[in-house]
Design a protein around this motif. Structure first.
Motif, PDB file in Angstrom:
ATOM      1  N   UNK A   1      48.946  79.294  75.513  1.00  0.00           N
ATOM      2  CA  UNK A   1      48.050  80.021  76.420  1.00  0.00           C
ATOM      3  C   UNK A   1      48.655  81.381  76.787  1.00  0.00           C
ATOM      4  N   UNK A   2      49.969  81.406  76.952  1.00  0.00           N
ATOM      5  CA  UNK A   2      50.630  82.682  77.281  1.00  0.00           C
ATOM      6  C   UNK A   2      50.455  83.671  76.130  1.00  0.00           C
ATOM      7  N   UNK A   3      50.654  83.184  74.903  1.00  0.00           N
ATOM      8  CA  UNK A   3      50.515  84.073  73.747  1.00  0.00           C
ATOM      9  C   UNK A   3      49.084  84.584  73.634  1.00  0.00           C
ATOM     10  N   UNK A   4      48.131  83.678  73.889  1.00  0.00           N
ATOM     11  CA  UNK A   4      46.725  84.090  73.811  1.00  0.00           C
ATOM     12  C   UNK A   4      46.425  85.165  74.857  1.00  0.00           C
ATOM     13  N   UNK A   5      47.016  85.004  76.054  1.00  0.00           N
ATOM     14  CA  UNK A   5      46.806  86.014  77.110  1.00  0.00           C
ATOM     15  C   UNK A   5      47.479  87.331  76.745  1.00  0.00           C
ATOM     16  N   UNK A   6      48.677  87.244  76.145  1.00  0.00           N
ATOM     17  CA  UNK A   6      49.400  88.459  75.733  1.00  0.00           C
ATOM     18  C   UNK A   6      48.552  89.284  74.772  1.00  0.00           C
TER      19      UNK A   6
END
Lengths: 511, 376
Positions: free
Chosen positions: A256-261
């Motif tokens: 999820x963090x990577x997707x937000x990045x």
């Protein structure tokens, strides 16, 4: 388990922690890198016996000392804030999280504290070699302390080596080595400390460039730049490689963090990396709006970054929230359902144990065990709550990467001009070097924004949301604390900057 | 060997380790005590700077020991960490504030362009040495006098007093405990400085000051000791695992742990001996017996609070919520791992002692402080 959630209190506690951590991180990276630079400078002095290097060492040590004091002041708050503002967290994961903090105290802080006095006041009290040894010990101690706190932070990002104990209602450690050697923890350590070296190198380069622009302390400035540029260049290469590895690990541990990045809403194979973009601020998960108002994408690079394959599938926010059966992605809505069962079964188990009903307790425990991995999700009210602030994470990531790339180029130009002995004749480059002093802090803070904002709303990834981790306090108390810290830290920061700028204007000859 | 220790042995071992760190911290509060002496003892700026620079070479050790005390408690007794810090919120924050302002004060006080002015930083040092230590004493006093909190079935704390910990400072027992620590720190500060400085008239005043501060601490010490002997305590019933109120619990502890009683008395005698050595002989080395005495006394106090099936953090509001070293500790595995780490402590103490000796082999003089451009 949690009677009622005061979201305003949680937000004030988040704000207070963010404030303290961001203030602390103004000073810490400089300590990490400048301690090593002082050790390099002093090593050259001891090797050559040249008093100019001693003068140079003492000047940078003075600035190190001014910065170190305020770093210590803001650091103590962080340790105790886990108890004051996040007391549920302290109990629920203290069995694991407390260990690196204690180890940090025993193995690192005392090295710093003991040898710091020798470094500053031992010039005429101990031998030259013992003084140099002390300076190295301060550098090693500072960076060892970073190791342990980043192990703790790495564990929050990727909890390993533990199991939930329903009897004590907490997570308990089962394997210390896997906590310490977790690739996320090591990745965090390497990336954060090397970024500290980079920042400190730019600090030395920036101030020295200012001297060159002012035609003051020329020899001193050139010597400082020479050492700092080599250290800075090596560090920035380290930062780049460790950052790449870190992103790769994030793809599997915190998708999820990577997707937000990347502000990636719909997962893709051969996903492209957005080199430049303006995310649509009104975009919500699941809606039909475009994710970007504008973007320039490099095809396939995100897939390579995340999966090491051009054809790899990178899940987007929608896949992670609502699930994607085709790609085997379990959605947050399903995790919430299972998490709520885990909470219910845990309550049943606790109630049955209290009543002495072992039969019911055994059945409830078996039910809990089936869903225990989703316990943290059970405290969320909606799937969309699991999405961190996308725009902030997206922009912070780009600022960090763009500045990091620029710093590599800057160091290369500086080294080239220094070798050609043309640096003094390039005021534009020197001005750029001076400005980079400030840019390095922006990059460094942006990195932490990516790391910490990108994992919201989790205090412990997947296991514990911030709404559960907080203390049982009223929001007014925490808000008052926030403003008290804000006033105090700002006053101390102003004091630090005024003292430091005065020392810089006095220069090394004032020693 | 450590790997074969059972959980309750490890819990007792870790109470010992936390007690040692706490006792060493109290000894090292000579820095804070010395900071409060700056207000009255020096007769001119040179003398003041001399004292500040002597203390300033040790302040980080005290600070780090406090941080380690917190870290060790977190790792070994996390339920105490969560309950006390999350519950007694304001008292801990007030203590932390006094340590934040201390951390910058030595370095910044005489630096040019320091924004707040030297006087402000000197006041910060005084506040840390007086209010900070007083509140620490009050907080530790609650180990005996108790606090108002409850824990739910998931061990999550609810604090019942609206002052969130500051109420500790309004109990005569806790206040006396705090004032005892303040005057003990001042006594130790005067003894440390007398041993570390080369300045005949100042050293003479420091020797007298140590004696006077010892006289000041005595009434508070006596009140604390008499209260301890008379007060009810919170006892763990090992058979049921429940905590009950027991009359004269701490007197019983002293009688049932005679070695602890000897430790306490030996500690107090050594403190008095250290002060008397300085006051009535030409010696300036009283800090060492007094320092050892402080460590022994504090160990005895911690042992009194935690050993012999005693609740070390009792709840007056709900006796069943009281914390003992058994219900508040980390798991067997974590305590085992941390015990291996603790094996490095003697090595750490050894290099601290070596560096201390190297740095303090020559006494500090006004001339050295004046000549050093980096002096505080």
């Amino acid at each position: 388990m949690i009677e009622q959630i005061d979201i305003s209190m949680v937000n004030w506690a988040r704000a207070t922690f963010a404030l303290t951590a961001m203030y602390h991180w103004i000073f810490v990276p400089l300590t990490l890198g400048l301690s090593f630079l002082c050790a390099f400078f002093e090593s050259i002095y001891v090797r050559t016996g040249n008093e100019q290097w001693k003068k140079l060492t003492k000047f940078w040590m003075t600035l190190f000392g001014i910065n170190f004091a305020i770093g210590v002041a803001t650091g103590i708050i962080l340790e105790f804030e886990f108890g004051t503002n996040w007391s549920n967290y302290s109990w629920m994961v203290g069995d694991i999280f407390g260990a690196p903090l204690a180890i940090e105290g025993i193995l690192a802080f005392f090295l710093e504290a003991t040898f710091f006095a020798v470094m500053f006041f031992g010039w005429n009290r101990v031998s030259k070699k013992f003084h140099l040894f002390s300076t190295w010990m301060v550098a090693i101690g500072s960076n060892l302390s970073a190791l342990w706190i980043l192990v703790a932070n790495g564990w929050m990002q990727n909890p390993v080596g533990m199991k939930f104990n329903p009897d004590t209602a907490r997570f308990e450690m089962q394997d210390l080595w896997s906590v310490i050697s977790s690739p996320v923890a090591i990745g965090h350590f390497v990336h954060a400390t090397s970024s500290g070296f980079l920042l400190a190198s730019l600090f030395v380069v920036g101030i020295s460039s200012w001297y060159l622009l002012k035609k003051r302390h020329i020899q001193f400035a050139k010597r400082s730049i020479a050492v700092a540029c080599i250290f800075g260049l090596l560090s920035s290469v380290f930062v780049a490689f460790s950052g790449d590895e870190h992103a790769y690990i994030t793809a599997s541990t915190q998708p999820m963090k990577l997707a937000a990045m990347e502000a990636l809403y719909d997962g893709q194979t051969s996903a492209g990396l957005v080199a430049f973009g303006i995310p649509n601020p009104s975009k919500e998960p699941g809606d039909d709006q475009d994710a970007f108002a504008l973007k320039v994408e490099v095809p396939g690079v995100l897939s390579i970054l995340a999966t090491r394959s051009m054809d790899g599938f990178v899940p987007g926010i929608n896949d992670l929230v609502y699930g994607n059966a085709e790609q085997n992605v379990v959605g947050v809505d399903e995790k919430i359902r299972r998490g709520k069962i885990a909470i219910e079964k845990l309550a049943e188990y606790k109630g049955a144990k209290k009543a002495g009903n072992e039969g019911v307790a055994t059945v409830a425990l078996a039910g809990f065990d089936q869903h225990r991995d989703f316990l943290g999700y059970g405290f969320l009210n909606s799937s969309e709550e699991a999405v961190p602030p996308v725009s902030l994470t997206f922009y912070a990531f780009r600022i960090m990467v763009a500045l990091g790339t620029f710093f590599i180029l800057l160091f290369l130009v500086y080294i080239y001009l220094l070798r050609k002995d043309q640096l003094e004749e390039k005021p534009l480059i020197l001005k750029l070097g001076f400005i980079s002093l400030f840019l390095s802090w922006i990059a460094s803070q942006a990195g932490w924004v990516v790391s910490e904002v990108g994992r919201q709303p989790c205090a412990i990834q997947d296991m514990l949301p911030v709404t559960v981790a907080r203390s049982n306090l009223d929001s007014g108390s925490v808000a008052v604390t926030f403003f008290l810290f804000l006033i105090l830290f700002t006053a101390l920061l102003i004091a630090e900057l005024k003292i430091m700028t005065k020392q810089i204007s006095i220069g090394p000859e004032g020693e | 060997m450590i790997g074969s220790l059972d959980w309750s042995t490890l819990q007792q071992l870790w109470w010992l380790i936390v007690s040692v760190v706490g006792a060493l911290f109290v000894f090292l509060t000579f820095v804070q005590g010395g900071q409060t002496l700056l207000l009255t003892l020096p007769e001119n700026e040179n003398e003041k700077n001399l004292m500040v620079n002597s203390l300033g070479r040790k302040w980080e050790l005290t600070f780090t020991t406090l941080v380690l005390f917190g870290g060790a408690f977190y790792a070994s007794f996390p339920l105490f960490y969560a309950t006390s810090f999350g519950g007694a919120y304001w008292v801990w924050l007030a203590i932390l504030f006094t340590f934040i302002i201390q951390a910058v004060s030595f370095e910044y006080r005489r630096k040019p362009n320091n924004f707040l002015g030297q006087k402000t930083y000197d006041i910060f040092l005084f506040i840390n040495g007086s209010v900070g230590i007083l509140l620490i004493g009050a907080a530790v006093g609650t180990f005996f006098s108790g606090s108002n909190f409850t824990l739910n079935d998931y061990n999550l704390v609810k604090w019942l007093h609206p002052l969130r910990g500051l109420e500790a400072a309004f109990s005569l027992f806790n206040l006396s405990f705090g004032l005892f620590l303040v005057f003990l720190a001042r006594t130790l500060g005067a003894l440390y400085l007398a041993n570390n400085l080369e300045h005949a008239s100042l050293v003479d005043r420091l020797k007298k000051s140590a004696f006077n501060n010892l006289l000041c601490l005595l009434p508070f010490l006596l009140y604390v000791l008499i209260s301890l002997v008379l007060m009810d305590g919170y006892a763990l019933d090992p058979a049921t695992g429940s905590v009950v109120v027991e009359g004269s619990k701490y007197l019983n502890n002293l009688l049932q742990m005679p070695l602890n009683l000897i430790l306490l008395l030996a500690g107090l005698v050594l403190v008095v001996l250290g002060v008397a050595m300085n006051r009535f002989t030409a010696s300036v080395r009283g800090i060492w017996p007094a320092g050892l005495g402080t460590v022994l006394t504090c160990l005895a106090v911690f042992f009194l609070a935690g050993y012999n099936n005693t609740s070390f953090y009792p709840s007056k509001a709900d006796v069943a919520s009281s914390l003992t070293i058994y219900n508040a500790s980390s798991s067997h595995y974590t305590l085992t791992m941390m015990s291996y780490v603790a094996l490095t402590v003697p090595f750490v103490l050894a290099y601290i002692a070596y560096v201390w000796r190297q740095m303090d082999s020559k006494k500090l003089t006004v001339e050295e402080v004046t000549a050093d451009g980096k002096s505080y």
